[in-house]
Design an enzyme around this catalytic site. Structure first.
Site, PDB file in Angstrom:
ATOM      1  N   ASP A  76       0.821  -1.224   0.000  1.00 60.94           N
ATOM      2  CA  ASP A  76       0.000   0.000   0.000  1.00 60.94           C
ATOM      3  C   ASP A  76       0.852   1.270   0.000  1.00 60.94           C
ATOM      4  OD1 ASP A  76      -3.035  -0.905   0.405  1.00 60.94           O
ATOM      5  OD2 ASP A  76      -1.720  -2.276   1.486  1.00 60.94           O
TER       6      ASP A  76
ATOM      7  N   HIS B  22       0.898   3.700  -2.239  1.00 56.79           N
ATOM      8  CA  HIS B  22       0.006   4.846  -2.515  1.00 56.79           C
ATOM      9  C   HIS B  22       0.724   6.168  -2.803  1.00 56.79           C
ATOM     10  CE1 HIS B  22      -3.793   2.860  -2.191  1.00 56.79           C
ATOM     11  NE2 HIS B  22      -3.497   2.346  -1.026  1.00 56.79           N
TER      12      HIS B  22
ATOM     13  N   ASP C  92      -1.043  -2.010  -4.474  1.00 59.53           N
ATOM     14  CA  ASP C  92      -1.575  -0.650  -4.295  1.00 59.53           C
ATOM     15  C   ASP C  92      -0.439   0.378  -4.295  1.00 59.53           C
ATOM     16  OD1 ASP C  92      -4.258  -1.149  -4.418  1.00 59.53           O
ATOM     17  OD2 ASP C  92      -4.730  -0.457  -2.388  1.00 59.53           O
TER      18      ASP C  92
ATOM     19  N   ASN D 277      -6.107  -3.384  -5.847  1.00 59.32           N
ATOM     20  CA  ASN D 277      -7.292  -2.767  -6.466  1.00 59.32           C
ATOM     21  C   ASN D 277      -6.974  -1.370  -6.992  1.00 59.32           C
ATOM     22  OD1 ASN D 277      -7.311  -2.454  -3.431  1.00 59.32           O
ATOM     23  ND2 ASN D 277      -8.814  -0.887  -3.956  1.00 59.32           N
ATOM     24  N   HIS D 278      -6.072  -0.636  -6.333  1.00 60.68           N
ATOM     25  CA  HIS D 278      -5.767   0.726  -6.797  1.00 60.68           C
ATOM     26  C   HIS D 278      -4.861   0.746  -8.029  1.00 60.68           C
ATOM     27  CE1 HIS D 278      -7.809   3.559  -4.222  1.00 60.68           C
ATOM     28  NE2 HIS D 278      -7.663   2.710  -3.236  1.00 60.68           N
TER      29      HIS D 278
ATOM     30  N   ASP E  29      -6.925   2.159 -10.678  1.00 56.36           N
ATOM     31  CA  ASP E  29      -7.260   3.578 -10.779  1.00 56.36           C
ATOM     32  C   ASP E  29      -6.883   4.070 -12.172  1.00 56.36           C
ATOM     33  OD1 ASP E  29      -8.148   3.489  -8.231  1.00 56.36           O
ATOM     34  OD2 ASP E  29      -6.388   4.407  -7.334  1.00 56.36           O
TER      35      ASP E  29
ATOM     36  N   HIS F 118      -3.178  -8.940  -2.199  1.00 54.13           N
ATOM     37  CA  HIS F 118      -3.786  -7.654  -1.848  1.00 54.13           C
ATOM     38  C   HIS F 118      -5.239  -7.946  -1.492  1.00 54.13           C
ATOM     39  CE1 HIS F 118      -3.678  -3.315  -1.648  1.00 54.13           C
ATOM     40  NE2 HIS F 118      -4.941  -3.371  -2.017  1.00 54.13           N
TER      41      HIS F 118
ATOM     42  N   HIS G 158      -3.630  -4.136   1.577  1.00 50.22           N
ATOM     43  CA  HIS G 158      -5.033  -3.729   1.418  1.00 50.22           C
ATOM     44  C   HIS G 158      -5.691  -3.221   2.699  1.00 50.22           C
ATOM     45  CE1 HIS G 158      -8.813  -3.276  -0.624  1.00 50.22           C
ATOM     46  NE2 HIS G 158      -9.406  -4.257   0.012  1.00 50.22           N
TER      47      HIS G 158
ATOM     48  N   GLN H 217      -4.092  -2.267   5.287  1.00 51.72           N
ATOM     49  CA  GLN H 217      -3.176  -1.225   5.755  1.00 51.72           C
ATOM     50  C   GLN H 217      -2.981  -1.246   7.266  1.00 51.72           C
ATOM     51  OE1 GLN H 217      -4.578   1.516   1.971  1.00 51.72           O
ATOM     52  NE2 GLN H 217      -3.617   2.603   3.656  1.00 51.72           N
TER      53      GLN H 217
ATOM     54  N   ARG I 264     -16.074  15.557   4.224  1.00 51.02           N
ATOM     55  CA  ARG I 264     -16.781  14.273   4.122  1.00 51.02           C
ATOM     56  C   ARG I 264     -18.075  14.256   4.942  1.00 51.02           C
ATOM     57  NH1 ARG I 264     -14.483   8.869   3.271  1.00 51.02           N
ATOM     58  NH2 ARG I 264     -15.797   7.338   4.300  1.00 51.02           N
TER      59      ARG I 264
ATOM     60  N   ARG J  32     -21.639  14.184   2.243  1.00 52.34           N
ATOM     61  CA  ARG J  32     -22.385  12.926   2.186  1.00 52.34           C
ATOM     62  C   ARG J  32     -23.749  13.058   2.878  1.00 52.34           C
ATOM     63  NH1 ARG J  32     -18.273   8.001   1.888  1.00 52.34           N
ATOM     64  NH2 ARG J  32     -16.632   9.074   0.756  1.00 52.34           N
TER      65      ARG J  32
ATOM     66  N   ARG K 199     -13.850  15.177  -2.369  1.00 55.72           N
ATOM     67  CA  ARG K 199     -12.912  14.688  -1.353  1.00 55.72           C
ATOM     68  C   ARG K 199     -12.244  15.770  -0.509  1.00 55.72           C
ATOM     69  NH1 ARG K 199     -14.223   9.288  -1.397  1.00 55.72           N
ATOM     70  NH2 ARG K 199     -12.295   8.835  -0.299  1.00 55.72           N
TER      71      ARG K 199
HETATM   72 ZN   LIG Z   1      -6.320  -1.875  -1.529  1.00 55.25          ZN
END
Ligand SMILES: [Zn+2]
Length: 559
Positions: free
Chosen positions: A50, A52, A93, A125-126, A129, A226, A261, A263, A384, A388, A419
């Protein structure tokens, strides 16, 4: 055992002795292996996950690939000097999280990882992106494989990534296979996973292990995954993680899982219970399930995880495990009302060759992002806990930009796609990317007044608190018992046979957040313009942006 003996507190000692002495049987085939009987071999596994976008250290000098390289180089030299072997693995990620990296499609991150000498990574999964064309480009920047055994091409049923890689270390054959969370389809933007199938991880693990055993006859099997670490396998509404994987395989099939994932620092307080607040630099006992070690090194390169194994007569035994903090710091009270920052352990120097590689990227990223594109008067609300739950001026400004680009009648996005807020003063591209970091495209489609009723009904049914909660512009709806009974567009009652143009982002049009799928409509147009670029141009043309011009008008009247 030196590290464990000297530094682990007594509470865990008896459990540790039992668990660390447990060794997993492996599948040595005497006909092909060349390691010597009764000779111990050291195998060290280093790992991160991760990442990122954190190729550069943060504002107070924590983590970053330049310091990480120093640590890995030192361990590599130490292990080699002892005649051992080392593998460096990532739980995936790599993408998304820091504008400087995002603006460059994580090029500095991948090139930096390559320089450190990663041997393999799991596909996270990222990674989605971006679409597959960008992922293929990223693969060209590195010499190590992106591993995933459970991602398939829907059309021809073939795997999209290499499922595993074999490493031969001093005659010991080590197989490393990859897995990706099967939650990816609900986490990624639909356009980026078009044509891909994410199969369930456990059956795919069994399948790939069988393939590896038949074809390769390895001595050791490891997984880079992940999928997340969920203590005692309690994965809730998420897809199953590493614990479920380890428990679901026949004991002895898998020696170790290098995960990601969720983290977390995977450091156990006792069996099936993770330490909730792990203190950097303190001892870390990884999880062990069904004879499989499970490790994870929190996130962002904050730690390098280090597992030293001894391979003896076909068995792998863990000797030592630790999470090495990469320049992590804590606030210490000076006693006079002021505070200072101190390293949890010690300062790690940044590798100068790595700095040479990364500095131009950091400067390039900063230049691109620091250019002032306009001015803001007032405050645009993007928090946030606001977006929302209610319509905000930020939602209105973003929608105004999308409408301006598409000549649409109305605009709609979900609160989860907003965001960050913007404060009064100069607006830079960096500020915009913080609000819209996902790189979605602006799209539009036409609906008859009648179809618009149905579409907006789905949108207005999205509950406050959810990321799917809808922001509308140029719409006024009257609801009775939750049903839309009257609808106005730009103040005019909607005519059922007239067509109306709706602007949104491709994520929602493809069915993201549970919205009606509209990207298959004959009137659907993907402008190909990135959301952040459209907002940037809107701000350039309309600067100074006055927040007061975007106060939400009453869009939902409940009766
Ligand atoms: Zn992830």
């Amino acid at each position: 055992m030196k590290y464990l003996r000297s530094s682990l507190c007594t509470i865990f000692r008896s459990w540790l002795v039992v668990t660390l002495l447990f060794s997993s049987p492996v599948f040595a085939d005497a006909t092909i292996t060349t390691w010597e009987k009764d000779k111990p071999y050291q195998i060290t596994i280093l790992h991160t996950n991760d990442h990122h976008g954190r190729f550069w250290h943060n504002d107070i000098g924590e983590y970053g690939l330049a310091a990480q390289k120093t640590v890995v180089d030192e361990i590599r030299a130490e292990v080699e000097q002892k005649g051992g072997q080392l593998l460096l693995l990532s739980g995936g990620d790599i993408n998304t999280g820091v504008p400087e990296s995002d603006a460059l499609n994580a090029e500095p991150d991948f090139k930096g990882m390559n320089k450190i000498g990663y041997d393999a990574m799991a596909v996270g999964n990222h990674e989605f992106d971006h679409d597959l064309s960008v992922i293929r480009e990223q693969q060209k920047w590195v010499d190590f494989p992106f591993l995933s055994a459970n991602i398939y091409n829907k059309q021809n049923g073939t795997r999209v990534f290499e499922p595993y890689k074999i490493f031969n270390k001093q005659g010991i054959k080590i197989a490393v296979f990859g897995l990706t969370t099967d939650d990816t389809p609900i986490l990624a933007s639909p356009k980026n996973i078009d044509g891909l199938e994410f199969r369930k991880t456990l059956p795919e693990a069994k399948k790939v292990i069988a393939e590896i055993k038949t074809r390769e006859k390895p001595d050791v099997i490891l997984a880079v995954t992940h999928m997340g670490h969920y203590p005692d396998g309690n994965h809730g509404s998420m897809a199953p993680g590493d614990v479920t994987l380890a428990r679901g395989l026949p004991a002895g099939d898998l020696d170790m899982i290098v995960g990601g994932h969720s983290q977390n620092p995977v450091c156990m307080a006792k069996p099936n219970q993770r330490i909730t607040h792990y203190e950097p630099g303190s001892p870390c006992v990884p999880d062990q399930q069904n004879g499989t070690w499970i490790v994870q090194a929190h996130e962002w390169g904050k730690y390098v995880g280090r597992a030293d194994f001894i391979f003896l007569n076909g068995k792998l035994t863990l000797q030592n495990y630790q999470l090495i903090p990469i320049n992590l710091k804590k606030e210490v009270d000076n006693g006079n009302g002021t505070k200072r920052l101190e390293y949890y352990t010690k300062e790690i120097a940044q590798n100068s060759e790595m700095l040479d590689l990364l500095t131009p990227y950091q400067e390039k990223g900063q230049q691109q992002l620091s250019v002032v594109v306009g001015k803001l008067e007032g405050y645009l609300e993007g928090a946030r806990d606001k977006v929302r739950y209610q319509q905000t001026n930020m939602g209105q400004m973003l929608l105004a930009a999308f409408i301006a680009r598409t000549n649409a009648d109305i605009g709609i996005i979900s609160g989860g796609m907003i965001r960050d807020s913007m404060i009064e003063g100069n607006i830079t591209y960096r500020d915009i990317l913080k609000v819209e970091p996902f790189g979605n495209s602006v799209v539009y489609f036409d609906l008859t007044g009648k179809a618009l009723f149905d579409y907006l009904q789905v949108a207005v049914d999205k509950k406050p608190g959810a990321g799917a909660y809808a922001h509308f512009r140029n719409v006024t709806m009257t609801l009775e018992n939750g049903k839309i009974v009257a609808l106005k567009v730009k103040g005019q009652p909607v005519q059922l046979d007239k067509t109306y143009r709706i602007a949104t982002l491709d994520y929602l049009a493809m069915g993201g957040d549970g919205y009606p799928k509209t990207d298959t409509l004959p009137t659907y147009v993907n402008t190909g313009y990135l959301d952040a670029d459209v907002i940037k141009q809107y701000i350039e043309h309309n600067s100074p942006i006055k927040a007061s011009d975007y106060e939400p008008t009453e869009s939902i009247i409940r009766r």
